[in-house]
Design a protein around this motif. Structure first.
Motif, PDB file in Angstrom:
ATOM      1  N   TYR A 161       0.849  -1.198   0.000  1.00  0.00           N
ATOM      2  CA  TYR A 161       0.000   0.000   0.000  1.00  0.00           C
ATOM      3  C   TYR A 161       0.883   1.246   0.000  1.00  0.00           C
ATOM      4  N   LYS A 162       1.926   1.239   0.845  1.00  0.00           N
ATOM      5  CA  LYS A 162       2.858   2.371   0.908  1.00  0.00           C
ATOM      6  C   LYS A 162       3.530   2.597  -0.441  1.00  0.00           C
ATOM      7  N   ILE A 163       4.020   1.516  -1.044  1.00  0.00           N
ATOM      8  CA  ILE A 163       4.714   1.627  -2.325  1.00  0.00           C
ATOM      9  C   ILE A 163       3.777   2.193  -3.391  1.00  0.00           C
ATOM     10  N   ALA A 164       2.535   1.744  -3.386  1.00  0.00           N
ATOM     11  CA  ALA A 164       1.555   2.248  -4.359  1.00  0.00           C
ATOM     12  C   ALA A 164       1.379   3.753  -4.216  1.00  0.00           C
ATOM     13  N   GLN A 165       1.327   4.228  -2.979  1.00  0.00           N
ATOM     14  CA  GLN A 165       1.241   5.668  -2.735  1.00  0.00           C
ATOM     15  C   GLN A 165       2.497   6.378  -3.217  1.00  0.00           C
ATOM     16  N   TRP A 166       3.658   5.864  -2.804  1.00  0.00           N
ATOM     17  CA  TRP A 166       4.928   6.498  -3.148  1.00  0.00           C
ATOM     18  C   TRP A 166       5.155   6.569  -4.656  1.00  0.00           C
ATOM     19  N   CYS A 167       4.717   5.537  -5.372  1.00  0.00           N
ATOM     20  CA  CYS A 167       4.932   5.491  -6.821  1.00  0.00           C
ATOM     21  C   CYS A 167       3.893   6.291  -7.602  1.00  0.00           C
ATOM     22  N   GLY A 168       2.909   6.808  -6.892  1.00  0.00           N
ATOM     23  CA  GLY A 168       1.900   7.631  -7.553  1.00  0.00           C
ATOM     24  C   GLY A 168       0.878   6.859  -8.364  1.00  0.00           C
ATOM     25  N   TYR A 169       0.638   5.595  -8.013  1.00  0.00           N
ATOM     26  CA  TYR A 169      -0.401   4.843  -8.703  1.00  0.00           C
ATOM     27  C   TYR A 169      -1.771   5.417  -8.346  1.00  0.00           C
ATOM     28  N   PRO A 170      -2.780   5.222  -9.207  1.00  0.00           N
ATOM     29  CA  PRO A 170      -4.117   5.760  -8.918  1.00  0.00           C
ATOM     30  C   PRO A 170      -4.645   5.278  -7.567  1.00  0.00           C
ATOM     31  N   GLN A 171      -5.323   6.154  -6.846  1.00  0.00           N
ATOM     32  CA  GLN A 171      -5.800   5.820  -5.504  1.00  0.00           C
ATOM     33  C   GLN A 171      -6.741   4.629  -5.507  1.00  0.00           C
ATOM     34  N   LYS A 172      -7.472   4.441  -6.605  1.00  0.00           N
ATOM     35  CA  LYS A 172      -8.407   3.313  -6.677  1.00  0.00           C
ATOM     36  C   LYS A 172      -7.693   1.970  -6.605  1.00  0.00           C
ATOM     37  N   ASP A 173      -6.382   1.967  -6.887  1.00  0.00           N
ATOM     38  CA  ASP A 173      -5.617   0.720  -6.853  1.00  0.00           C
ATOM     39  C   ASP A 173      -4.984   0.443  -5.500  1.00  0.00           C
ATOM     40  N   TRP A 174      -4.928   1.415  -4.609  1.00  0.00           N
ATOM     41  CA  TRP A 174      -4.165   1.245  -3.372  1.00  0.00           C
ATOM     42  C   TRP A 174      -4.665   0.074  -2.532  1.00  0.00           C
ATOM     43  N   MET A 175      -5.984   0.018  -2.293  1.00  0.00           N
ATOM     44  CA  MET A 175      -6.517  -1.055  -1.456  1.00  0.00           C
ATOM     45  C   MET A 175      -6.391  -2.408  -2.148  1.00  0.00           C
ATOM     46  N   GLN A 176      -6.578  -2.434  -3.455  1.00  0.00           N
ATOM     47  CA  GLN A 176      -6.436  -3.694  -4.178  1.00  0.00           C
ATOM     48  C   GLN A 176      -4.992  -4.178  -4.159  1.00  0.00           C
ATOM     49  N   ILE A 177      -4.033  -3.246  -4.233  1.00  0.00           N
ATOM     50  CA  ILE A 177      -2.625  -3.632  -4.136  1.00  0.00           C
ATOM     51  C   ILE A 177      -2.325  -4.161  -2.733  1.00  0.00           C
ATOM     52  N   ALA A 178      -2.954  -3.570  -1.713  1.00  0.00           N
ATOM     53  CA  ALA A 178      -2.800  -4.094  -0.350  1.00  0.00           C
ATOM     54  C   ALA A 178      -3.355  -5.516  -0.274  1.00  0.00           C
ATOM     55  N   PHE A 179      -4.497  -5.757  -0.906  1.00  0.00           N
ATOM     56  CA  PHE A 179      -5.058  -7.107  -0.981  1.00  0.00           C
ATOM     57  C   PHE A 179      -4.076  -8.052  -1.680  1.00  0.00           C
ATOM     58  N   ALA A 180      -3.443  -7.552  -2.741  1.00  0.00           N
ATOM     59  CA  ALA A 180      -2.468  -8.376  -3.469  1.00  0.00           C
ATOM     60  C   ALA A 180      -1.321  -8.779  -2.550  1.00  0.00           C
ATOM     61  N   GLY A 181      -0.863  -7.826  -1.721  1.00  0.00           N
ATOM     62  CA  GLY A 181       0.183  -8.157  -0.753  1.00  0.00           C
ATOM     63  C   GLY A 181      -0.295  -9.147   0.287  1.00  0.00           C
ATOM     64  N   LEU A 182      -1.528  -8.981   0.741  1.00  0.00           N
ATOM     65  CA  LEU A 182      -2.081  -9.843   1.779  1.00  0.00           C
ATOM     66  C   LEU A 182      -2.260 -11.276   1.299  1.00  0.00           C
ATOM     67  N   LEU A 183      -2.631 -11.450   0.028  1.00  0.00           N
ATOM     68  CA  LEU A 183      -3.026 -12.766  -0.473  1.00  0.00           C
ATOM     69  C   LEU A 183      -2.025 -13.380  -1.457  1.00  0.00           C
ATOM     70  N   HIS A 184      -0.867 -12.727  -1.635  1.00  0.00           N
ATOM     71  CA  HIS A 184       0.041 -13.201  -2.690  1.00  0.00           C
ATOM     72  C   HIS A 184       0.543 -14.620  -2.455  1.00  0.00           C
ATOM     73  N   ASP A 185       0.661 -15.034  -1.201  1.00  0.00           N
ATOM     74  CA  ASP A 185       1.172 -16.381  -0.903  1.00  0.00           C
ATOM     75  C   ASP A 185       0.085 -17.327  -0.411  1.00  0.00           C
ATOM     76  N   ILE A 186      -1.179 -17.009  -0.676  1.00  0.00           N
ATOM     77  CA  ILE A 186      -2.274 -17.845  -0.178  1.00  0.00           C
ATOM     78  C   ILE A 186      -2.166 -19.274  -0.716  1.00  0.00           C
ATOM     79  N   GLY A 187      -1.504 -19.435  -1.861  1.00  0.00           N
ATOM     80  CA  GLY A 187      -1.319 -20.773  -2.426  1.00  0.00           C
ATOM     81  C   GLY A 187      -0.492 -21.681  -1.552  1.00  0.00           C
ATOM     82  N   ASN A 188       0.273 -21.117  -0.617  1.00  0.00           N
ATOM     83  CA  ASN A 188       1.053 -21.953   0.307  1.00  0.00           C
ATOM     84  C   ASN A 188       0.162 -22.800   1.199  1.00  0.00           C
ATOM     85  N   ALA A 189      -1.126 -22.437   1.283  1.00  0.00           N
ATOM     86  CA  ALA A 189      -2.067 -23.230   2.070  1.00  0.00           C
ATOM     87  C   ALA A 189      -2.219 -24.637   1.488  1.00  0.00           C
TER      88      ALA A 189
END
Length: 365
Positions: A161-189
């Motif tokens: 989420y921080k990186i998305a802000q720092w890089c100037g990505y559209p605000q609509k993507d910030w929460m989805q990028i945070a979700f991407a970070g949260l769930l990126h390794d869910i396949g390890n289950a």
């Protein structure tokens, strides 16, 4: 007023011309009121003379008042940062709730659907305290290497989420990028936990099985609502490399979703700074240097440069611990070498750009 020899300059004096280092960098800008530690910095950089406003005696008297005014907020900031370094903050409370929720989600995802709306609600609450989260400073209350996947998930969410802000990505993507970070390794289950916790090196077949967590993750997220395709692709692509040497599909940079490029940087940073079954946690500053090396042909260079510059943007006076055990404070950071600032230890100034065998082991406050 003519130039004043650095040895004669007094704290409280005001600079009327930028101070330039021998290598051409700006050490202090015009208008700065010199603090006592700044005099040490001038000498450390072998600055011979500086231009000071007005009569130095008067400047010192008037400047001392200004210095006190300027130093006061900074002193307050140090106190606040120190408080945040402790583990009794609301940020830690919400972090622990998120950690428990993602742990339960990992354990149930192969048998039941993800509690996506509960995850989103808690993630939004956690993001609400993002102003208190510093990538290099934050430490969870409890760290067990068997909980690595869950800590990596929550920390990668915050950092992405921080990186998305720092890089100037559209605000609509910030929460989805945070979700991407949260769930990126869910396949390890779906990967044998004994492989994920194995302290010895994996054989080829075991490596291939662990690598399947990327495709497992995409499959688990394929029909989940409230997330977009970028989140799913981040689970699939976060181990792809810009030069096409990654996995599982050996995509090149133009084919990798930008969510995955962001998460890749966050994931590598936290993977290396968290305790693992087979490896001790590493210094965040050393990890940043390794990530910079890795960025050539592997990671998105713009994301890497932005991440390093922003995460190391600490105020002078930040207290640290060096790799040799000594404690000190950062007194100057050259933005061209942000991981190797100048550190004051008692009456000695250590230039980490020159003393390469040393590095910052930990930020204390």
């Amino acid at each position: 007023m003519p130039n004043i020899l650095v040895g004669e300059v007094k704290a409280g004096s005001k600079i009327i011309k930028d101070v330039i280092t021998p290598l051409g960098g700006t050490l202090f800008t015009k208008g700065k009121i010199l603090l006592p530690r700044d005099l040490d910095i001038l000498q450390a950089f072998l600055i011979g003379q500086v231009e000071i406003e007005g009569d130095q005696g008067e400047a010192s008297s008037d400047g001392a008042k200004t210095t006190a005014k300027q130093a006061s907020p900074k002193a307050g900031a140090i106190i606040n940062e120190s408080m945040l370094a402790k583990t009794n903050s609301p940020l830690h409370d919400e972090y622990d709730k998120m950690l428990t929720l993602i742990k339960n989600s990992y354990r149930s995802v192969t048998a039941a659907s993800l509690p996506i709306f509960e995850l989103r609600s808690q993630l939004e609450t956690l993001i609400g305290y993002l102003k208190d989260y510093h990538v290099l400073k934050f430490t969870p209350r409890t760290l067990k290497y068997e909980d690595y996947n869950y800590h990596n998930a929550v920390l990668s969410a915050l950092t992405s989420y921080k990186i998305a802000q720092w890089c100037g990505y559209p605000q609509k993507d910030w929460m989805q990028i945070a979700f991407a970070g949260l769930l990126h390794d869910i396949g390890n289950a779906k990967v044998d936990s004994s492989l994920l916790q194995k302290p010895e090196s994996l054989n080829n077949s075991e490596i291939e099985e662990v690598r399947r967590h990327t495709t497992y993750g995409y499959q688990l997220l394929r029909n989940v609502t409230a997330i977009n395709e970028g989140v799913r692709l981040a689970a699939l692509q976060h181990h792809e490399k810009i030069d096409g040497s990654g996995y599982p599909l050996k995509l090149d940079g133009s084919q990798i979703h930008f969510y995955a490029k962001v998460v890749a940087v966050a994931d590598i940073f936290h993977a290396m700074t968290l305790e693992r079954a087979y490896r001790r946690a590493q210094s965040p500053y050393l990890v940043l240097e390794q990530i910079l090396t890795e960025s050539f042909g592997k990671l998105d260079p713009v994301i890497v440069q932005t991440f390093i510059q922003k995460s190391t943007d600490l105020f002078n006076g930040t207290r640290i611990k060096l790799s040799d055990g000594r404690h000190g404070e950062i007194i100057f950071t050259d933005r061209a070498n942000p991981t190797r600032p100048m550190v004051k230890i008692e009456e000695t100034i250590v230039n980490l750009m020159l003393e390469r065998e040393l590095y910052i082991q930990e930020i204390i406050a």
